[in-house]
Design an enzyme around this catalytic site. Sequence first.
Site, PDB file in Angstrom:
ATOM      1  CD  GLU A  83      -6.549 -15.409   3.436  1.00  0.00           C
ATOM      2  OE1 GLU A  83      -6.325 -14.424   2.709  1.00  0.00           O
ATOM      3  OE2 GLU A  83      -6.391 -15.397   4.671  1.00  0.00           O
TER       4      GLU A  83
ATOM      5  CG  ASN B 295      -2.764 -12.555   6.993  1.00  0.00           C
ATOM      6  OD1 ASN B 295      -2.350 -11.615   7.675  1.00  0.00           O
ATOM      7  ND2 ASN B 295      -3.768 -13.320   7.374  1.00  0.00           N
TER       8      ASN B 295
ATOM      9  CE  LYS C 250      -1.101 -10.656  10.213  1.00  0.00           C
ATOM     10  NZ  LYS C 250      -2.257  -9.794   9.860  1.00  0.00           N
TER      11      LYS C 250
ATOM     12  N   GLY D  88     -12.458  -4.633   8.256  1.00  0.00           N
ATOM     13  CA  GLY D  88     -12.750  -3.357   7.616  1.00  0.00           C
ATOM     14  C   GLY D  88     -13.754  -2.532   8.399  1.00  0.00           C
TER      15      GLY D  88
ATOM     16  N   GLY E 177     -15.462  -3.244   1.356  1.00  0.00           N
ATOM     17  CA  GLY E 177     -16.124  -4.253   2.157  1.00  0.00           C
ATOM     18  C   GLY E 177     -16.311  -3.737   3.578  1.00  0.00           C
ATOM     19  CB  ALA E 178     -18.733  -3.137   5.830  1.00  0.00           C
ATOM     20  N   GLY E 179     -16.480  -6.063   6.364  1.00  0.00           N
ATOM     21  CA  GLY E 179     -16.361  -7.240   7.200  1.00  0.00           C
ATOM     22  C   GLY E 179     -15.866  -6.845   8.570  1.00  0.00           C
TER      23      GLY E 179
END
Length: 305
Positions: free
Chosen positions: A269, A103, A186, A12, A7-9
């Site tokens: 999420e 996450n 986290k 990323g 992906g290229a969000g």
Amino acid sequence: MHIVVLGAGALGGYFGLRFQEAGAKVTFLVRQKRAEQLQKHGLAIRSPHGDVLREKINWETNPADVENPDVVLVSVKGYHLNGTLEQLHTLVNKGAYVLPVLNGIEHIHILQQEFGKEKIIGGLAFIIATLNNQGHVVHTGAFHELIFGPLCTEQEKVTSELESFSNKAVMKGERTANIMYELWKKYMFINAFSGITTAVQLPIGEIRKHKETFQIAIHLLQEMRELAGKYDVNLTDKDVTEAITKMEQFDAQATSSMHQDLRKGLPLELDHLHGGAIRLAKAQQLELIYTKIMYGIIKPFENRT
């Protein structure tokens, strides 16, 4: 080193382009619509740490066309993880290690079961970034951290190589010998911060004005600390205090990505984060009262698309 970014969000795209800047070979594995956008506009970063523009980048839509991958950076939302498994199988069969920066914790076990423990590197990221209309990365805020580390001895070499590129890149890259501690730390913070901001649908500044409400976030931190202990990860009083301080020092309008997704009417999420914590607790016969309350309050908004 050949790094494949699944992906290229925003996340990323940012770290992929930073690795390319540092001299790594980077291929973005994307869907056709994103490929067309990359073909037309290239990929760029607008950041306080320096701008980057690459009019031509390496991208593929079919993992079978990716040659000699070393590491696959996976930064999808938790609810999209299952949709990546077929592509990941193709890349792992070509010799790649998988570096997920989702996450939560559950995805580590899911991926290890699917591909074997030796193929899954532990990782997480801290960054605030979005994509603009051209699909370029707009990075706001000072932090751009990528933390990773081996989960077994077979990963020492590849994580050392990754460290050498991250040290040269415009990012705060860190290789740690205790990645599970970092993941749980986290996870503790994200569950508290995303839970309280999404449940009351307010930024953190408004929540801080009401000590009774802010106290719920503290209870969530304490529950997650106890859960981590059940999995042999010792989160300390200092870790909890630092998480509280972080929420106290955030800009008043700061909020979680889950709350932002709720505002936009996007899927949440929730099951991956809070649902995952509840499942992990159940396996240890632990009751997470406040986490279950957050889960129940947010549940009606989970899938409104």
